[in-house]
Design a protein around this motif. Structure first.
Motif, PDB file in Angstrom:
ATOM      1  N   GLY A   1       1.137   6.917  -6.617  1.00  0.00           N
ATOM      2  CA  GLY A   1       2.330   7.655  -6.224  1.00  0.00           C
ATOM      3  C   GLY A   1       2.221   8.396  -4.912  1.00  0.00           C
ATOM      4  N   GLY A   2       1.124   8.199  -4.180  1.00  0.00           N
ATOM      5  CA  GLY A   2       0.929   8.952  -2.943  1.00  0.00           C
ATOM      6  C   GLY A   2       1.249   8.205  -1.665  1.00  0.00           C
ATOM      7  N   PHE A   3       1.675   6.925  -1.772  1.00  0.00           N
ATOM      8  CA  PHE A   3       1.915   6.120  -0.578  1.00  0.00           C
ATOM      9  C   PHE A   3       3.350   5.605  -0.527  1.00  0.00           C
ATOM     10  CE2 PHE A   3      -2.613   5.689  -1.543  1.00  0.00           C
ATOM     11  CZ  PHE A   3      -3.201   5.952  -0.311  1.00  0.00           C
ATOM     12  N   THR A   4       3.915   5.571   0.670  1.00  0.00           N
ATOM     13  CA  THR A   4       5.228   4.967   0.870  1.00  0.00           C
ATOM     14  C   THR A   4       5.054   3.459   1.053  1.00  0.00           C
ATOM     15  OG1 THR A   4       5.141   5.143   3.290  1.00  0.00           O
ATOM     16  CG2 THR A   4       5.994   7.059   2.068  1.00  0.00           C
ATOM     17  N   PRO A   5       6.117   2.671   0.887  1.00  0.00           N
ATOM     18  CA  PRO A   5       6.021   1.222   1.128  1.00  0.00           C
ATOM     19  C   PRO A   5       5.529   0.903   2.535  1.00  0.00           C
ATOM     20  CG  PRO A   5       8.038   1.725  -0.071  1.00  0.00           C
ATOM     21  CD  PRO A   5       7.441   3.039   0.331  1.00  0.00           C
ATOM     22  N   GLU A   6       5.945   1.701   3.517  1.00  0.00           N
ATOM     23  CA  GLU A   6       5.523   1.473   4.899  1.00  0.00           C
ATOM     24  C   GLU A   6       4.021   1.717   5.059  1.00  0.00           C
ATOM     25  OE1 GLU A   6       9.692   2.104   4.505  1.00  0.00           O
ATOM     26  OE2 GLU A   6       8.055   3.512   4.003  1.00  0.00           O
ATOM     27  N   GLU A   7       3.518   2.759   4.423  1.00  0.00           N
ATOM     28  CA  GLU A   7       2.085   3.052   4.491  1.00  0.00           C
ATOM     29  C   GLU A   7       1.275   1.950   3.817  1.00  0.00           C
ATOM     30  OE1 GLU A   7       2.185   7.965   4.496  1.00  0.00           O
ATOM     31  OE2 GLU A   7       2.280   6.857   2.611  1.00  0.00           O
ATOM     32  N   LEU A   8       1.754   1.456   2.692  1.00  0.00           N
ATOM     33  CA  LEU A   8       1.047   0.385   1.985  1.00  0.00           C
ATOM     34  C   LEU A   8       1.008  -0.887   2.816  1.00  0.00           C
ATOM     35  CD1 LEU A   8       2.440   0.949  -1.625  1.00  0.00           C
ATOM     36  CD2 LEU A   8       0.108   1.411  -0.832  1.00  0.00           C
ATOM     37  N   LYS A   9       2.095  -1.174   3.518  1.00  0.00           N
ATOM     38  CA  LYS A   9       2.139  -2.359   4.382  1.00  0.00           C
ATOM     39  C   LYS A   9       1.152  -2.222   5.525  1.00  0.00           C
ATOM     40  CE  LYS A   9       3.799  -6.270   5.919  1.00  0.00           C
ATOM     41  NZ  LYS A   9       3.457  -7.532   5.212  1.00  0.00           N
ATOM     42  N   SER A  10       1.081  -1.032   6.127  1.00  0.00           N
ATOM     43  CA  SER A  10       0.153  -0.789   7.228  1.00  0.00           C
ATOM     44  C   SER A  10      -1.289  -0.920   6.764  1.00  0.00           C
ATOM     45  CB  SER A  10       0.391   0.617   7.796  1.00  0.00           C
ATOM     46  OG  SER A  10      -0.576   0.946   8.759  1.00  0.00           O
TER      47      SER A  10
END
Length: 400
Positions: A38-47
């Motif tokens: 729950g600590g990451f946004t979709p954009e952060e996960l993609k990066s």
């Protein structure tokens, strides 16, 4: 054939080094995996995924265990009103256990020969990862380059550059770990016992002024509605409370506690959602539970929080404590009103059909309806019997 290693990967400096080192120097097939609690946004996960492939990973996996984390940990921390040392909602430390469990399961799923992580030898996370892997993935080798080689930031950065990987690894003033159950902030002032974090160190800034009423509704101890809006998904309910409370800068504090490895640790945190939910839940329990339910819940919840923090989530007694906590929640139903203001809040009151303050036997300090004055006199006299015996004996023997 090359051996497979699953690397718990966050995309930071330590795990970036580990990914390239294990691939280039050790000849592993590197499978990177990030367990999102729950600590990451979709954009952060993609990066993070893109970084993994640039560093030589043959495959990257994003393991979403947020719902599992809620159902198997957060729910019970709310039932127990768990705040370590009365302050810290066991934010990032509880997440690590579920990240480790997810990594161990993934390693077994793909038939990995080894599991790796980037923890250093100076913190709690090394124990949380190692212990979980030892128990849930027996026979799979555990590799920890950062810890074993006692690496410096400069060494890791130079190694990556020499192998053609360029990235901004500028050391931030603060180390920030964001998760569903709170955000920890470490560095600078947290290393000095006489100092506290400045306003700018907190990721969330105060944007609201004045006051606002927040209403949290619970059903059998679980948050089910926020300001009248029902939530079947409890994770979304937590996020909603966090969003509202963060605007006021609520939930900031400094936690000082004992680490697993024996050092005293000090870290700042912000956790608007957890603190509002836990304290509202605790107030509702005061109205709906018996004296001894409240007492024994406090005893077992303290142990639950300590065991969770110290990597003992897999200890069988934890399931027994969870069963007791769940049983205690059957009458914890109702709505709690809270007044929010910048940096603070006030618990106003509760509305509940199970409110034990409202009864037909009497109103405290006003009038009794369930007994007579003679009953009260007799009750007090019987209650005093043991003390009267003791003090009569003391007088008889000249002690008074």
């Amino acid at each position: 054939m090359k051996k497979k290693v699953v690397l718990a990967f966050s995309g930071g400096l330590d795990t970036s080094f580990c990914a390239m080192y294990l691939s280039k120097d050790k000849g592993f097939e590197v499978y990177t995996a990030i367990a999102n609690t729950g600590g990451f946004t979709p954009e952060e996960l993609k990066s993070i995924e893109e970084k993994a492939y640039r560093l030589g990973a043959v495959k990257h996996a994003t393991l979403d265990v947020t719902q599992d984390y809620y159902e198997k940990s957060i729910k019970y921390m709310v039932f127990g009103n768990v705040l370590r040392n009365g302050t810290y909602p066991i934010s990032v430390s509880s997440e690590r256990i579920f990240q480790a469990i997810a990594i161990a399961d993934y390693a077994k799923e793909i038939g990995a020969d080894a599991i790796a992580h980037g923890s250093t030898g100076a913190g709690n996370d090394q124990v949380r990862f190692d212990l979980t892997f030892e128990v849930l993935a027996p026979g799979i080798e555990i590799i920890t380059p950062t810890r074993d080689m006692i690496l410096t930031r400069e060494y890791e950065i130079n190694y990556l550059r020499e192998h053609g990987y360029e990235a901004d690894f500028t050391k931030m003033e603060y180390s920030i770990n964001k998760g569903l159950w709170g955000t920890s902030i470490g560095g600078k002032e947290t290393l000095n016992s006489e100092q506290t974090l400045p306003e700018e160190a907190y990721p969330s800034q105060v944007t609201q002024t004045g006051t606002e009423v927040l209403k949290l509704e619970f059903k059998e101890g679980e948050l089910c509605a926020v300001n009248g809006e029902a939530f079947a998904d409890k994770v979304k309910a937590i996020n909603k409370v966090e969003e509202i409370g963060n605007k006021y800068g609520i939930g900031r504090d400094m936690h000082v506690g004992d680490t697993i490895i024996g050092l005293k640790g000090r870290v700042g945190f912000e956790a608007a959602g957890p603190l509002l939910i836990i304290n509202a839940h605790k107030m509702l329990e005061k109205h709906t539970l018996s004296k001894w339910q409240l007492y024994w819940k406090d005893q077992v919840a303290t142990w639950y929080g300590m065991f969770l923090h110290e990597a003992q989530y897999l200890e069988p007694v934890m399931r027994d404590i969870e069963a007791m906590l769940s049983s205690s929640q059957r009458n914890v139903n109702g709505t709690v009103s809270i007044i929010l203001r910048p940096y603070s809040y006030t618990l106003v009151g509760v509305e509940s059909d199970f409110d034990l303050v409202k009864n037909d036997f009497g109103e405290y300090g006003e009038i009794q309806k369930g007994w007579t004055s003679e009953d009260a006199k007799g009750f007090t006299k019987i209650t005093s019997t043991a003390l009267r015996i003791f003090y009569a004996n003391q007088r008889k023997n000249g002690k008074l």
